[in-house]
Design a protein around this motif. Structure first.
Motif, mmCIF file in Angstrom:
data_model
loop_
_atom_site.group_PDB
_atom_site.id
_atom_site.type_symbol
_atom_site.label_atom_id
_atom_site.label_comp_id
_atom_site.label_asym_id
_atom_site.label_seq_id
_atom_site.Cartn_x
_atom_site.Cartn_y
_atom_site.Cartn_z
ATOM 1 N N GLN A 1 12.613 6.702 12.758
ATOM 2 C CA GLN A 1 13.211 5.149 13.784
ATOM 3 C C GLN A 1 14.278 4.567 13.009
ATOM 4 N N LYS A 2 14.605 5.275 11.910
ATOM 5 C CA LYS A 2 15.945 4.428 11.285
ATOM 6 C C LYS A 2 16.833 5.347 11.746
ATOM 7 N N ALA A 3 17.107 6.757 12.128
ATOM 8 C CA ALA A 3 17.747 7.682 12.635
ATOM 9 C C ALA A 3 18.088 6.984 14.021
ATOM 10 N N ASP A 4 16.577 7.116 14.841
ATOM 11 C CA ASP A 4 16.562 6.546 16.400
ATOM 12 C C ASP A 4 17.730 5.513 16.250
ATOM 13 N N ALA A 5 17.808 4.538 15.739
ATOM 14 C CA ALA A 5 18.071 3.331 15.784
ATOM 15 C C ALA A 5 19.474 3.206 15.377
ATOM 16 N N ALA A 6 20.293 4.074 14.418
ATOM 17 C CA ALA A 6 21.609 4.540 14.207
ATOM 18 C C ALA A 6 22.333 5.581 15.211
ATOM 19 N N ALA A 7 21.366 6.021 16.047
ATOM 20 C CA ALA A 7 22.138 6.347 17.052
ATOM 21 C C ALA A 7 22.170 5.888 18.526
ATOM 22 N N HIS B 1 0.928 -1.015 0.211
ATOM 23 C CA HIS B 1 0.107 0.119 -0.116
ATOM 24 C C HIS B 1 1.156 1.267 0.115
ATOM 25 N N ASP B 2 0.271 1.937 -0.638
ATOM 26 C CA ASP B 2 1.072 3.456 -0.476
ATOM 27 C C ASP B 2 0.960 3.765 0.923
ATOM 28 N N LEU B 3 2.254 4.494 0.746
ATOM 29 C CA LEU B 3 3.047 5.148 2.371
ATOM 30 C C LEU B 3 2.161 6.716 2.401
ATOM 31 N N ASP B 4 2.022 7.307 3.455
ATOM 32 C CA ASP B 4 1.533 8.912 3.525
ATOM 33 C C ASP B 4 3.018 9.170 3.789
ATOM 34 N N PRO B 5 2.953 10.554 3.595
ATOM 35 C CA PRO B 5 4.400 11.481 4.067
ATOM 36 C C PRO B 5 4.397 11.581 6.045
ATOM 37 N N GLU B 6 3.585 11.116 6.647
ATOM 38 C CA GLU B 6 3.644 10.817 7.702
ATOM 39 C C GLU B 6 4.199 10.086 7.959
ATOM 40 N N GLU B 7 3.668 8.653 7.593
ATOM 41 C CA GLU B 7 4.589 7.137 7.607
ATOM 42 C C GLU B 7 5.648 6.945 6.967
#
Length: 64
Positions: A33-39, A20-26
């Motif tokens: 989440q990716k940035a938090d995981a990298a930090a 399904h197409d992801l909206d900008p919020e998702e």
């Protein structure tokens, strides 16, 4: 017919995942989440290396 089945049982078929197409919020949420995981990964690497968590040490007020 006997109650025994010969051979290997076939696995059940699973439904195909629908894309399904992801909206900008998702998209923004997933990027965060990716940035938090990298930090978190970087911080865990610093902890294992023995580096201090925060810099600056003990702060003194200057009053005696």
């Amino acid at each position: 017919m006997s109650g025994r089945q010969g051979g290997k049982a076939k696995p059940l078929k699973q439904k195909k995942k629908q894309q399904h197409d992801l909206d900008p919020e998702e998209l923004a949420f997933k990027e965060k989440q990716k940035a938090d995981a990298a930090a978190k990964k970087a911080m865990m690497g610093n902890i294992k290396a023995g580096k201090p968590l925060v810099g600056g040490g003990i702060k003194k007020s200057g009053k005696k």
